[in-house]
Write a protein that holds these residues in place. Structure first.
Motif, PDB file in Angstrom:
ATOM      1  N   SER A   1     -36.980  20.281 -27.994  1.00 49.69           N
ATOM      2  CA  SER A   1     -37.983  20.032 -29.038  1.00 49.69           C
ATOM      3  C   SER A   1     -39.297  20.749 -28.757  1.00 49.69           C
ATOM      4  O   SER A   1     -40.061  21.026 -29.680  1.00 49.69           O
ATOM      5  CB  SER A   1     -38.222  18.530 -29.224  1.00 49.69           C
ATOM      6  OG  SER A   1     -38.951  17.993 -28.145  1.00 49.69           O
ATOM      7  N   THR A   2     -39.551  21.074 -27.487  1.00 48.82           N
ATOM      8  CA  THR A   2     -40.801  21.779 -27.178  1.00 48.82           C
ATOM      9  C   THR A   2     -40.832  23.174 -27.797  1.00 48.82           C
ATOM     10  O   THR A   2     -41.904  23.746 -27.961  1.00 48.82           O
ATOM     11  CB  THR A   2     -41.053  21.878 -25.659  1.00 48.82           C
ATOM     12  OG1 THR A   2     -40.009  22.627 -25.049  1.00 48.82           O
ATOM     13  CG2 THR A   2     -41.180  20.499 -25.040  1.00 48.82           C
ATOM     14  N   ILE A   3     -39.679  23.696 -28.173  1.00 50.35           N
ATOM     15  CA  ILE A   3     -39.658  24.976 -28.888  1.00 50.35           C
ATOM     16  C   ILE A   3     -40.398  24.817 -30.218  1.00 50.35           C
ATOM     17  O   ILE A   3     -41.178  25.678 -30.612  1.00 50.35           O
ATOM     18  CB  ILE A   3     -38.215  25.469 -29.102  1.00 50.35           C
ATOM     19  CG1 ILE A   3     -37.578  25.811 -27.746  1.00 50.35           C
ATOM     20  CG2 ILE A   3     -38.180  26.673 -30.045  1.00 50.35           C
ATOM     21  CD1 ILE A   3     -36.093  26.059 -27.808  1.00 50.35           C
ATOM     22  N   LEU A   4     -40.183  23.684 -30.899  1.00 50.08           N
ATOM     23  CA  LEU A   4     -40.820  23.444 -32.197  1.00 50.08           C
ATOM     24  C   LEU A   4     -42.240  22.916 -32.085  1.00 50.08           C
ATOM     25  O   LEU A   4     -43.035  23.062 -33.014  1.00 50.08           O
ATOM     26  CB  LEU A   4     -39.985  22.454 -33.016  1.00 50.08           C
ATOM     27  CG  LEU A   4     -38.566  22.883 -33.354  1.00 50.08           C
ATOM     28  CD1 LEU A   4     -37.851  21.791 -34.126  1.00 50.08           C
ATOM     29  CD2 LEU A   4     -38.561  24.189 -34.127  1.00 50.08           C
ATOM     30  N   THR A   5     -42.563  22.273 -30.958  1.00 52.66           N
ATOM     31  CA  THR A   5     -43.876  21.634 -30.833  1.00 52.66           C
ATOM     32  C   THR A   5     -44.861  22.410 -29.968  1.00 52.66           C
ATOM     33  O   THR A   5     -46.044  22.069 -29.959  1.00 52.66           O
ATOM     34  CB  THR A   5     -43.734  20.211 -30.267  1.00 52.66           C
ATOM     35  OG1 THR A   5     -43.121  20.286 -28.964  1.00 52.66           O
ATOM     36  CG2 THR A   5     -42.904  19.335 -31.191  1.00 52.66           C
ATOM     37  N   SER A   6     -44.390  23.408 -29.254  1.00 54.40           N
ATOM     38  CA  SER A   6     -45.282  24.181 -28.382  1.00 54.40           C
ATOM     39  C   SER A   6     -45.095  25.685 -28.555  1.00 54.40           C
ATOM     40  O   SER A   6     -46.040  26.398 -28.872  1.00 54.40           O
ATOM     41  CB  SER A   6     -45.053  23.811 -26.916  1.00 54.40           C
ATOM     42  OG  SER A   6     -45.290  22.439 -26.712  1.00 54.40           O
ATOM     43  N   LEU A   7     -43.871  26.167 -28.342  1.00 54.96           N
ATOM     44  CA  LEU A   7     -43.635  27.610 -28.373  1.00 54.96           C
ATOM     45  C   LEU A   7     -43.794  28.197 -29.772  1.00 54.96           C
ATOM     46  O   LEU A   7     -44.492  29.201 -29.946  1.00 54.96           O
ATOM     47  CB  LEU A   7     -42.247  27.933 -27.810  1.00 54.96           C
ATOM     48  CG  LEU A   7     -41.912  29.418 -27.737  1.00 54.96           C
ATOM     49  CD1 LEU A   7     -42.918  30.161 -26.870  1.00 54.96           C
ATOM     50  CD2 LEU A   7     -40.501  29.623 -27.216  1.00 54.96           C
ATOM     51  N   ALA A   8     -43.161  27.614 -30.770  1.00 55.06           N
ATOM     52  CA  ALA A   8     -43.256  28.167 -32.129  1.00 55.06           C
ATOM     53  C   ALA A   8     -44.692  28.154 -32.659  1.00 55.06           C
ATOM     54  O   ALA A   8     -45.149  29.162 -33.204  1.00 55.06           O
ATOM     55  CB  ALA A   8     -42.307  27.434 -33.081  1.00 55.06           C
ATOM     56  N   PRO A   9     -45.445  27.055 -32.503  1.00 52.71           N
ATOM     57  CA  PRO A   9     -46.828  27.117 -32.970  1.00 52.71           C
ATOM     58  C   PRO A   9     -47.664  28.145 -32.193  1.00 52.71           C
ATOM     59  O   PRO A   9     -48.543  28.789 -32.766  1.00 52.71           O
ATOM     60  CB  PRO A   9     -47.374  25.705 -32.779  1.00 52.71           C
ATOM     61  CG  PRO A   9     -46.271  24.873 -32.281  1.00 52.71           C
ATOM     62  CD  PRO A   9     -45.057  25.716 -32.082  1.00 52.71           C
TER      63      PRO A   9
END
Length: 170
Positions: A102-110
């Motif tokens: 989920s950190t892909i959507l909440t950290s990396l992508a933003p």
């Protein structure tokens, strides 16, 4: 009485989740707003005029989305809505691996979004709305907190205080 000066036309860049965007996009279109929609995918691809898929892991996909969107976003009042964080798993279904993913959507992508925005100076300034649901506790102590979305709150606060080309709201 003089007529007020016409406001700049708006363009909305929406990073569409699985649910909220399906309701939001038609409402904005019915008001005559110009919409560019970016959905999550495995690799960048154009799905038609003003609709793309981008891999959340790939800054290049964000760059390509903005490059193709720049003519639409230029000289407009731009509003960016980041909804991808809403697609994280609820806390009751959260495993260590799911939280990590989920950190892909909440950290990396933003982060990819902000870095790509910085690279495309022609996009100018914009309002960035980072949307979460239950990422922070409310006044009701029995309300569930979405642990997976919590990093977005911190990320949004950092962008709001450190990056002035995106007027960030949580």
């Amino acid at each position: 009485i003089k007529n007020p000066a016409p406001s700049k036309p708006s363009a909305w860049l929406i990073f569409a989740d699985a649910n909220v965007a399906r309701r939001l996009v038609p409402i904005l279109r019915s008001r005559g707003e110009e919409i560019i929609e970016v959905r999550r995918g495995r690799a960048f691809r154009s799905l038609g005029k003003h609709m793309f898929e981008a891999n959340p892991d790939s800054r290049e996909d964000f760059e390509q989305s903005l490059k193709l969107s720049a003519p639409t976003l230029s000289n407009k009042s731009v509003k960016v809505i980041y909804l991808w964080g809403l697609d994280t798993p609820p806390s009751k279904n959260l495993t260590t691996e799911a939280l990590k993913q989920s950190t892909i959507l909440t950290s990396l992508a933003p982060l990819n979004l902000v870095q790509a925005w910085d690279h495309h100076q022609e996009c100018g300034r914009a309002e960035l709305f980072v949307v979460t649901a239950g990422a922070q506790p409310d006044d009701n102590p029995t309300s569930p907190v979405s642990v997976a979305q919590a990093p977005l709150v911190g990320f949004g606060r950092v962008v709001a205080s450190e990056y002035d080309r995106l007027c960030t709201r949580l």
